[in-house]
Design an enzyme around this catalytic site. Structure first.
Site, short mmCIF file in Angstrom:
data_model
loop_
_atom_site.label_atom_id
_atom_site.label_comp_id
_atom_site.label_asym_id
_atom_site.label_seq_id
_atom_site.Cartn_x
_atom_site.Cartn_y
_atom_site.Cartn_z
N ASN A 125 0.83 -1.21 0.00
CA ASN A 125 0.00 0.00 0.00
C ASN A 125 0.86 1.26 0.00
O ASN A 125 0.53 2.25 -0.65
CB ASN A 125 -0.97 0.00 1.18
CG ASN A 125 -2.19 -0.85 0.89
OD1 ASN A 125 -3.04 -0.45 0.09
ND2 ASN A 125 -2.26 -2.03 1.49
N HIS A 148 -8.15 -1.00 5.62
CA HIS A 148 -8.49 -2.28 6.25
C HIS A 148 -9.07 -3.21 5.18
O HIS A 148 -9.95 -2.80 4.41
CB HIS A 148 -9.50 -2.05 7.38
CG HIS A 148 -9.84 -3.31 8.10
ND1 HIS A 148 -8.96 -3.91 8.99
CD2 HIS A 148 -10.93 -4.12 8.03
CE1 HIS A 148 -9.51 -5.02 9.45
NE2 HIS A 148 -10.70 -5.17 8.88
C1 GRF Z 1 -3.21 -4.76 3.89
O1 GRF Z 1 -4.05 -5.82 3.58
C2 GRF Z 1 -3.94 -3.71 4.68
O2 GRF Z 1 -5.28 -3.62 4.34
C3 GRF Z 1 -3.80 -4.22 6.09
O3 GRF Z 1 -2.50 -4.75 6.15
C4 GRF Z 1 -2.09 -5.16 4.85
C5 GRF Z 1 -0.81 -4.44 4.58
O4 GRF Z 1 -0.23 -4.84 3.36
N1 GRF Z 1 -4.04 -3.15 7.03
P1 GRF Z 1 0.96 -4.01 2.75
O5 GRF Z 1 2.07 -3.99 3.81
O6 GRF Z 1 0.47 -2.65 2.41
O7 GRF Z 1 1.39 -4.78 1.53
#
Ligand code: GRF
Length: 202
Positions: free
Chosen positions: A14, A109
């Protein structure tokens, strides 16, 4: 331009989506610091690759969450942070951080809140047998995954899904709605009215 700090603990996909949306001009903002509570989080590497300051704050070096967060706050202030993005940050925020950045902390989330808060949300949803799953970007408050909702996106559950294939398709949508929500925030187009977030037209 809004100065953003991203708090991470893991792979940082993300974070990457936010970096990419800034680099391709979709988001007019700057990531001034990435802070991790995990030393070898891949997210830190991603930040460095893009010339972004990457800081590890070791929670074990502090005797309490308060002291640990004071250190995080110092890093945020040093980089003139105006908006905090939680992106796979595996800690619950304490009072000081929450009040210092009231209504200026967002989280992504991987479920359609208020269903399935907490850990392994995609698996919880899959095992519950939902037909529609999804993801949510919301403001962060003192309730875990409980703040006012900014954007949500649905993902249909297929007959042949596993919790992993479902999580992958949810993640694709996360990478879209997180930059969209941040764009709304930095363009000052979000207005919080109680539990509701109104999106103002540009
Ligand atoms: C994602 O699925 C987010 O929704 C959750 O934790 C995960 C993080 O993934 N809060 P990344 O580290 O961004 O790949």
């Amino acid at each position: 331009m809004t100065n953003i700090a991203v708090l991470v603990s893991g792979r940082g996909s993300n974070l990457q989506a936010i970096i990419d949306s800034i680099e391709d001009g979709y988001l007019k903002a700057r990531i001034s610091v990435v802070v991790s509570d995990v030393k070898n989080a891949y997210a830190l590497e991603r930040a460095k690759k893009h010339g972004i300051e990457a800081v590890f704050v070791d929670p074990d070096a502090f005797s309490s969450r308060e002291f640990y967060e004071e250190e995080v706050l110092k890093a945020l202030r040093k980089h003139n942070t105006e908006l905090i993005l939680l992106a796979g940050y595996m800690r619950i925020l304490g009072k000081n951080l929450l009040s210092a950045y009231k209504n200026r902390i967002l989280n992504i989330h991987p479920a359609l809140l208020p269903a399935f808060p907490g850990l392994h949300a995609q698996k919880q949803a899959f095992e519950h047998g939902v037909k529609v799953a999804g993801c949510t970007v919301h403001f962060v408050n003192e309730t875990l995954d409980g703040g006012a909702i900014i954007l949500q996106r649905c993902v249909e559950v297929r007959e042949d899904d596993t919790d992993e294939t479902l999580a992958d398709r949810i993640l694709e949508q996360e990478h879209k709605i997180y930059p969209e929500a941040v764009k709304l925030f930095v363009e000052n187009r979000l207005s919080i009215e109680g539990r509701k977030v109104k999106i103002l037209h540009s």
